[in-house]
Write a protein that holds these residues in place. Structure first.
Motif, PDB file in Angstrom:
ATOM      1  N   PRO A 112      -3.214   5.005 -12.105  1.00 45.63           N
ATOM      2  CA  PRO A 112      -1.996   4.541 -11.417  1.00 45.63           C
ATOM      3  C   PRO A 112      -2.204   4.328  -9.920  1.00 45.63           C
ATOM      4  O   PRO A 112      -3.094   4.923  -9.293  1.00 45.63           O
ATOM      5  N   VAL A 113      -1.375   3.481  -9.350  1.00 45.77           N
ATOM      6  CA  VAL A 113      -1.197   3.425  -7.900  1.00 45.77           C
ATOM      7  C   VAL A 113       0.045   4.268  -7.607  1.00 45.77           C
ATOM      8  O   VAL A 113       1.166   3.874  -7.923  1.00 45.77           O
ATOM      9  N   TRP A 114      -0.160   5.436  -7.040  1.00 40.05           N
ATOM     10  CA  TRP A 114       0.935   6.354  -6.742  1.00 40.05           C
ATOM     11  C   TRP A 114       1.626   5.934  -5.442  1.00 40.05           C
ATOM     12  O   TRP A 114       1.045   5.229  -4.618  1.00 40.05           O
ATOM     13  N   THR A 115       2.852   6.422  -5.267  1.00 38.90           N
ATOM     14  CA  THR A 115       3.610   6.140  -4.047  1.00 38.90           C
ATOM     15  C   THR A 115       4.176   7.437  -3.501  1.00 38.90           C
ATOM     16  O   THR A 115       4.751   8.235  -4.257  1.00 38.90           O
ATOM     17  N   VAL A 116       4.005   7.665  -2.207  1.00 41.07           N
ATOM     18  CA  VAL A 116       4.600   8.843  -1.570  1.00 41.07           C
ATOM     19  C   VAL A 116       6.117   8.712  -1.627  1.00 41.07           C
ATOM     20  O   VAL A 116       6.689   7.721  -1.182  1.00 41.07           O
ATOM     21  N   SER A 117       6.772   9.700  -2.203  1.00 47.07           N
ATOM     22  CA  SER A 117       8.223   9.649  -2.374  1.00 47.07           C
ATOM     23  C   SER A 117       8.933  10.197  -1.140  1.00 47.07           C
ATOM     24  O   SER A 117       8.309  10.704  -0.208  1.00 47.07           O
ATOM     25  N   GLN A 118      10.251  10.101  -1.158  1.00 46.98           N
ATOM     26  CA  GLN A 118      11.069  10.690  -0.092  1.00 46.98           C
ATOM     27  C   GLN A 118      11.109  12.216  -0.205  1.00 46.98           C
ATOM     28  O   GLN A 118      11.530  12.899   0.721  1.00 46.98           O
TER      29      GLN A 118
END
Length: 287
Positions: free
Chosen positions: A196-202
């Motif tokens: 996966p390409v992860w994303t930094v969340s809020q």
């Protein structure tokens, strides 16, 4: 009156140093500066000994008045710096005369700005550290308007000269990690992290950062099992059964009950500490 008077604070301003490692048996996390290289650079620039206490500013935006002339350095996420309204350089030693106002603006990239002052902040140490620990509540409280920060006497040599290079935080980062200790709880742990390409969340703070993406699939033999609480380390990638993983940072709990699929290399954690929500994350599995 002597020291630095807090005129205005941004989202969060905390005293930090190298932390208090070695106290997990007391339920106390290591704490300390999340972007350790930026913190250590500040101390070198103002001539402090290693480990002198400074400030970690989430989102920058700090205003201080100097009572007594002070040599300071602003490092970490690049942010505008002014002394009595005049632009000043970051990532170099700056003299703030007695009575002058130091303004640190919001970062133009990244999250955390660091302020070092010659001599270091002279606040009480707890378990050998002056760092604020958000989880256990040890250390000084977050800064508020009107606080006066005492400064210790100079303990190091002369400040280093000249500006130094600074890396602007990137829209995508790569984290190296080693599988385990509970990678056997997952069907294909390497693929679950790397594909996966992860994303930094809020959803993140000094305790940990949640990464948005597909939850790692459990192995059929562990799908309905629960794990007894066990020790946690900084950089642990904890994977709950019904959500994306969380990467633990310096104020993390010392135990946890969800399996840890991998542990991020310590040298890569400053990248995550400076990663704003929306930053893309890829993993590289070592070994």
């Amino acid at each position: 009156m002597s020291g630095l008077e807090v005129l205005a604070t941004g989202p969060q301003a905390l005293v930090t140093d190298r932390g208090r490692p070695g106290n997990a048996h007391l339920g106390v996390p290591p704490s300390g500066a999340l972007d350790r290289p930026a913190y250590e650079l500040g101390n070198r620039l103002v001539g402090n000994d290693d480990g002198a206490a400074g400030l970690e500013l989430l989102g920058g935006r700090l205003r201080l008045r100097a009572h007594g002339g002070r040599v300071v350095a602003v490092t970490g996420a690049p942010a505008p710096v002014r002394v009595d309204g005049r632009p000043a350089a970051s990532h170099t030693a700056v003299y703030v005369r007695d009575g002058a106002v130091l303004d640190i603006g919001g970062p133009v990239g990244g999250l955390r700005v660091y302020l070092a002052v010659a001599g270091g902040l002279d606040v009480p140490a707890v378990l050998g550290s002056r760092s604020t620990d958000l989880l256990s509540g040890l250390g000084p409280a977050a800064l508020t308007d009107g606080d006066l920060l005492p400064i210790a006497g100079r303990t190091g040599g002369l400040p280093a000269g000249g500006p130094v290079p600074v890396s602007v935080p990137r829209p995508a980062i790569r984290l190296r990690a080693r599988l385990g200790p509970r990678d056997d709880w997952f069907a294909d742990p390497r693929d679950a992290l790397v594909r996966p390409v992860w994303t930094v969340s809020q959803d993140g703070n000094r305790i940990g950062v949640r990464l948005d993406g597909p939850p790692p699939a459990r192995h059929p033999d562990t799908r309905d099992r629960e794990l007894r609480s066990e020790g946690m380390v900084t950089g642990a990638v904890q994977a709950p059964p019904d959500g994306p993983p969380v990467v633990f940072l310096a104020d993390h709990p010392t135990t946890g009950g969800y399996p840890v699929i991998a542990v991020v290399e310590p040298d890569d954690l400053p990248l995550l500490a400076q990663a704003a929500p929306g930053t893309r994350v890829r993993f590289t599995v070592l070994g």
